[in-house]
Write an enzyme that holds these catalytic residues in place. Structure first.
Site, mmCIF file in Angstrom:
data_model
loop_
_atom_site.group_PDB
_atom_site.id
_atom_site.type_symbol
_atom_site.label_atom_id
_atom_site.label_comp_id
_atom_site.label_asym_id
_atom_site.label_seq_id
_atom_site.Cartn_x
_atom_site.Cartn_y
_atom_site.Cartn_z
ATOM 1 N N CYS A 30 0.827 -1.210 0.000
ATOM 2 C CA CYS A 30 0.000 0.000 0.000
ATOM 3 C C CYS A 30 0.862 1.262 0.000
ATOM 4 C CB CYS A 30 -0.906 -0.058 1.231
ATOM 5 S SG CYS A 30 -1.745 1.471 1.635
ATOM 6 N N CYS A 33 0.132 3.741 2.772
ATOM 7 C CA CYS A 33 0.620 3.169 4.040
ATOM 8 C C CYS A 33 2.109 3.451 4.211
ATOM 9 C CB CYS A 33 0.394 1.658 4.084
ATOM 10 S SG CYS A 33 -1.335 1.145 4.017
#
Length: 133
Positions: A30, A33
């Site tokens: 991600c 993230c």
């Protein structure tokens, strides 16, 4: 202080023992993230009196499902085993600091009372890991 890896096996102990836990639900693939990770780590260093935990949603799918994580990163704050904040999206440093300040300022007795009045005392606002459900 660095972050704690949160798993279904240690969830109850970490949340019960520490009382004020910030949780970053993330995954290695991600992009947002990965962008949020240094902001989160920096806050963990500044707020060594709080527990900063990370849940790898790929490795801990059961834990992510228990909290109905739909999007990552998702930041969750648990105080006294009550979820007081949960929101997807990477936060800038200033917003994270503001959020931590707001969570510190909560009157948990008022939070529990409001939850009880709303009939949510045993609803998902109570933080319990998959092993205690």
């Amino acid at each position: 202080m660095s972050t704690t890896e949160l798993t279904k096996d240690n969830f109850d102990d970490v949340v019960a023992d520490d009382g004020f836990v910030l949780i970053d639900f993330w995954a290695s693939w991600c992009g947002p993230c990965r962008q949020f990770a240094p902001v989160y780590e920096s806050a963990a260093e500044r707020h060594s009196d709080l527990t900063f935990a990370k849940v790898d949603t790929e490795a801990e799918q059961e834990l992510a499902a228990a909290f109905e994580i739909q999007s990552i990163p998702t930041l969750m704050i648990i105080r006294d085993r009550v979820v007081v904040f949960a929101q997807p999206g990477a936060l800038p440093e200033s917003a994270l600091e503001d959020l931590i300040g707001q969570a510190r300022g909560l009157d948990m007795e008022e939070v529990r009372q409001a939850a009880a009045e709303a009939g949510e005392e045993s609803a998902p606002s109570e933080a319990s890991g998959p092993s205690s459900r």
